[in-house]
Design a protein around this motif. Structure first.
Motif, PDB file in Angstrom:
ATOM      1  N   SER A 268       0.835  -0.998  -0.135  1.00  0.00           N
ATOM      2  CA  SER A 268      -0.129   0.111   0.108  1.00  0.00           C
ATOM      3  C   SER A 268       0.942   1.329   0.151  1.00  0.00           C
ATOM      4  CB  SER A 268      -0.814  -0.107   1.305  1.00  0.00           C
ATOM      5  OG  SER A 268      -1.799   1.385   1.242  1.00  0.00           O
ATOM      6  N   SER A 269       0.220   2.420  -0.345  1.00  0.00           N
ATOM      7  CA  SER A 269       1.204   3.553  -0.294  1.00  0.00           C
ATOM      8  C   SER A 269       1.546   4.053   1.003  1.00  0.00           C
ATOM      9  CB  SER A 269       0.295   4.805  -1.156  1.00  0.00           C
ATOM     10  OG  SER A 269      -0.848   4.966  -0.243  1.00  0.00           O
ATOM     11  N   ALA A 270       0.666   3.536   2.147  1.00  0.00           N
ATOM     12  CA  ALA A 270       1.246   4.018   3.521  1.00  0.00           C
ATOM     13  C   ALA A 270       0.475   3.108   4.467  1.00  0.00           C
ATOM     14  CB  ALA A 270       0.741   5.519   3.854  1.00  0.00           C
ATOM     15  N   PHE A 271       0.700   2.878   5.566  1.00  0.00           N
ATOM     16  CA  PHE A 271      -0.088   2.086   6.625  1.00  0.00           C
ATOM     17  C   PHE A 271      -1.517   2.292   6.183  1.00  0.00           C
ATOM     18  CE2 PHE A 271      -2.661   1.562  10.334  1.00  0.00           C
ATOM     19  CZ  PHE A 271      -1.856   0.370  11.150  1.00  0.00           C
ATOM     20  N   PRO A 272      -2.165   1.022   6.301  1.00  0.00           N
ATOM     21  CA  PRO A 272      -3.463   0.777   5.784  1.00  0.00           C
ATOM     22  C   PRO A 272      -4.563   1.329   6.866  1.00  0.00           C
ATOM     23  CG  PRO A 272      -2.585  -1.083   6.324  1.00  0.00           C
ATOM     24  CD  PRO A 272      -1.610  -0.147   6.164  1.00  0.00           C
ATOM     25  N   LEU A 312       0.022  -4.398  12.113  1.00  0.00           N
ATOM     26  CA  LEU A 312      -1.253  -3.707  11.848  1.00  0.00           C
ATOM     27  C   LEU A 312      -1.825  -2.965  12.795  1.00  0.00           C
ATOM     28  CD1 LEU A 312      -2.509  -6.873   9.572  1.00  0.00           C
ATOM     29  CD2 LEU A 312      -1.946  -4.763   8.845  1.00  0.00           C
ATOM     30  N   THR A 313      -1.088  -3.020  13.897  1.00  0.00           N
ATOM     31  CA  THR A 313      -1.964  -2.143  14.817  1.00  0.00           C
ATOM     32  C   THR A 313      -1.687  -0.787  14.681  1.00  0.00           C
ATOM     33  OG1 THR A 313      -1.311  -3.701  16.605  1.00  0.00           O
ATOM     34  CG2 THR A 313      -2.077  -1.681  17.645  1.00  0.00           C
ATOM     35  N   PRO A 314      -3.139  -0.021  14.498  1.00  0.00           N
ATOM     36  CA  PRO A 314      -3.050   1.353  14.032  1.00  0.00           C
ATOM     37  C   PRO A 314      -2.417   2.271  14.978  1.00  0.00           C
ATOM     38  CG  PRO A 314      -5.359   0.709  14.691  1.00  0.00           C
ATOM     39  CD  PRO A 314      -4.482  -0.406  14.698  1.00  0.00           C
ATOM     40  N   PRO A 315      -1.585   3.242  14.793  1.00  0.00           N
ATOM     41  CA  PRO A 315      -1.238   4.262  15.445  1.00  0.00           C
ATOM     42  C   PRO A 315      -2.198   5.070  16.304  1.00  0.00           C
ATOM     43  CG  PRO A 315      -0.705   5.109  13.247  1.00  0.00           C
ATOM     44  CD  PRO A 315      -1.337   3.384  13.345  1.00  0.00           C
ATOM     45  N   VAL A 316      -1.989   5.510  17.639  1.00  0.00           N
ATOM     46  CA  VAL A 316      -2.750   6.367  18.067  1.00  0.00           C
ATOM     47  C   VAL A 316      -2.973   7.718  17.534  1.00  0.00           C
ATOM     48  CG1 VAL A 316      -3.650   7.259  20.451  1.00  0.00           C
ATOM     49  CG2 VAL A 316      -2.533   5.076  19.944  1.00  0.00           C
ATOM     50  N   LEU A 317      -4.172   8.374  17.012  1.00  0.00           N
ATOM     51  CA  LEU A 317      -4.387   9.418  16.481  1.00  0.00           C
ATOM     52  C   LEU A 317      -5.136  10.340  17.159  1.00  0.00           C
ATOM     53  CD1 LEU A 317      -4.467   8.255  12.527  1.00  0.00           C
ATOM     54  CD2 LEU A 317      -2.328   9.246  13.685  1.00  0.00           C
ATOM     55  N   MET A 318      -5.011  11.582  17.016  1.00  0.00           N
ATOM     56  CA  MET A 318      -6.062  12.546  17.777  1.00  0.00           C
ATOM     57  C   MET A 318      -7.033  12.906  16.618  1.00  0.00           C
ATOM     58  SD  MET A 318      -3.637  15.260  19.529  1.00  0.00           S
ATOM     59  CE  MET A 318      -5.165  16.238  20.239  1.00  0.00           C
TER      60      MET A 318
END
Length: 561
Positions: A268-272, A312-318
């Motif tokens: 993919s172009s970046a983290f999915p 695959l764990t998504p980063p924590v985003l605000m």
């Protein structure tokens, strides 16, 4: 009048509902997952999708076959991925993209277990140069391969699949036309030929000779060991062919020639961040792996699956709020945050200036700590074991057990532990505690047999205590021993332990030199300079593959040294 008002209200509701419907339709189109796949991966990708949709019926996708050259131009945004297969050592246009390995195709060299030279080959292996020489020699015989007077002919067979033939040509460094001269067989005929011919050497996919029910190689077929460093013997880090489980793990770690491996990637172009894509890839990594083997490919090993799920764990985003009613609140928060940063900046600057005024030479020189005998503690009164643990019998007869500081200085600070529970039985040389650093782990064996009576509860909240005070507050268990007098004969104290640890440093250097260099053999990049000083925590930032290698070829073999 009332009729007009009612009509107007109804019209307004229709307009609003129509707009909402249009928005929902547009949203549905926007949320559609676009999956691109290369030709060789189309069948497996369709199988994955069909199986996934049995339990995820609302999975909205569009599957499009593409060439590998088109992938970069096709993938855009966070709602599209591509599933491709390519050799592990080949650079391509997907090299800079986000990647997740979903499986692989491994090409192997096999021979008949009943071959008279089987035992000898298991000890010496066969170098690629010798194998290529025999392959290209008109007089193909086992004597040339094994370096003896055996004049029995070598009969070569190859599985009739393009990827296998391309890999073998690259592996042996011969022209593909030479490989095409071999007898090409279907999978069933290939297995039959190798099983019935004691002089056979064959090239095929790993999955072709793997018995899924038994989780081992097909009857009467073995992998031909490869002597990669060409020293005429199969060294411990080359000895990876005993079982399918060991071999598959070694392939992941990097101990098998990259030219013989095709990896299946999701790119993919970046983290999915798209939840649909993320869930789909997580499913492939776990439940979907059984379909990998069923379709003729090789599954991921257990540690690799765990590594994928962590990746695959998504980063924590605000969260971002775009509504007009919250813009003023957002602006106010930004202002407050900016003022807070300013306050912190001035406080820190004031503190730094104050410290510099008191100690003008502070931090002028930075000392880098080395890992050697001088960096370790050797407390008197403790028994040490080759499991890299220590024990001490308390007055009441219980044995306090901990981890030596050699291991913690090699791995770095721990972030979590997996411990036994009070009341559980333990046996000497069986797993007793797992030390984890950011998902990477090693497991140490117990130095004693007995019953766990108490665990160090403080380690649950703060595993770093083991690193900081391994022989004090960092103890792990209190055990009631069941065979203490006999087991004390295995322990070391004082100079005996110090001499053994010196040997462990040599073994650690050998491990790093061999294990890391073998992974980069094709690229010709040495990963460790032999004879150099070890820096503190050499495993700290290394790949999970190296940690698993360290477990298998250092921790699990420590008692033999």
């Amino acid at each position: 009048m009332r009729t007009r008002i009612l009509t107007t209200v109804v019209l307004l509701l229709l307009i609003v509902s129509g707009a909402r419907s249009q928005n929902a339709e547009n949203q549905a189109i926007n949320d559609q997952v676009k999956i691109f796949t290369t030709l060789e991966m189309r069948n497996l990708t369709e199988v994955w999708i069909d199986k996934y949709r049995q339990t995820n019926t609302d999975f909205n996708f569009e599957l499009t076959p593409v060439s590998r050259a088109e992938i970069n131009s096709k993938i855009e945004g966070d709602n599209s991925i591509a599933i491709v297969m390519q050799q592990a050592d080949v650079s391509s246009n997907i090299g800079e993209m986000w990647q997740l390995t979903l499986g692989r195709e491994v090409v192997v060299t096999v021979f008949n277990k009943a071959n008279p030279l089987a035992k000898e080959l298991a000890e010496t292996g066969v170098s690629v140069n010798k194998l290529a020489t025999v392959f290209q020699n008109n007089n193909k015989n086992w004597g040339t391969l094994a370096g003896n007077e055996n004049h029995k002919p070598v009969n070569f067979y190859v599985l009739d699949e393009p990827e296998v033939k391309v890999s073998v040509a690259k592996f042996l460094e011969v022209d593909l036309t030479e490989i095409n001269t071999l007898e090409s067989l279907s999978q069933a005929n290939f297995l039959k030929a190798v099983k019935n011919d004691v002089n056979a050497i064959g090239f095929c996919r790993l999955s072709a000779i793997t018995d899924l029910d038994q989780q081992d190689f097909a009857e009467n077929i073995a992998l031909l060991p490869i002597d990669r460093n060409k020293n005429g013997r199969l060294d411990y880090y080359e000895n990876i062919y005993a079982s399918s489980e060991q071999f598959e793990r070694s392939v992941w770690i990097g101990k098998y020639p990259h030219s013989m491996i095709y990896n299946i990637y999701a790119v993919s172009s970046a983290f999915p961040e798209n939840a649909e894509i993320n869930n789909f890839l997580s499913w492939i990594t776990s439940s979907g792996q059984v379909l990998v083997a069923q379709n003729g490919f090789t599954e991921l090993v257990h540690s690799e699956k765990q590594s994928n799920l962590e990746k695959l764990t998504p980063p924590v985003l605000m969260a971002e709020y775009e509504t007009a009613s919250t813009r003023s609140t957002a602006f106010f928060r930004i202002v407050v945050a900016f003022l807070g940063v300013l306050v912190v900046f001035f406080v820190v600057r004031h503190f730094i200036r104050k410290q510099k005024a008191k100690a003008p030479l502070l931090n002028k020189t930075r000392y880098v700590k080395l890992l050697n005998e001088a960096s370790l503690d050797f407390p008197n009164g403790l028994y040490f074991d080759k499991t890299h643990t220590w024990v001490f019998m308390e007055e009441g007869g219980r044995v306090k057990m901990g981890v030596d500081d050699f291991i913690s200085n090699v791995t770095g600070d721990y972030t979590r532990l997996i411990m036994k529970s009070p009341g559980e039985k333990v046996k000497r040389m069986e797993p007793v505690v797992t030390l984890i650093r950011k998902g990477k782990q090693i497991t140490l064996n117990s130095p004693v047999s007995g019953t766990v009576k108490e665990i160090n509860e403080s380690l649950v909240a703060d595993p770093f205590i083991i690193n900081n005070e391994p022989y004090g507050e960092g103890w792990v268990y209190k055990i009631e021993p069941s065979n203490w007098l006999r087991e004390t004969q295995f322990f070391k104290m004082g100079n005996s332990y110090r001499e053994w640890i010196i040997g462990e440093f040599s073994r650690l250097k050998d491990f790093l030199a061999c294990s890391l260099n073998i992974m980069n053999l094709e690229e010709g990049k040495p990963a460790f300079q032999e004879g150099g000083e070890l820096m503190l925590h050499p495993l700290k930032d290394l790949d999970p593959k190296v940690w698993e290698d360290f477990q298998n070829y250092f921790i699990n073999t420590a008692d033999t040294h």
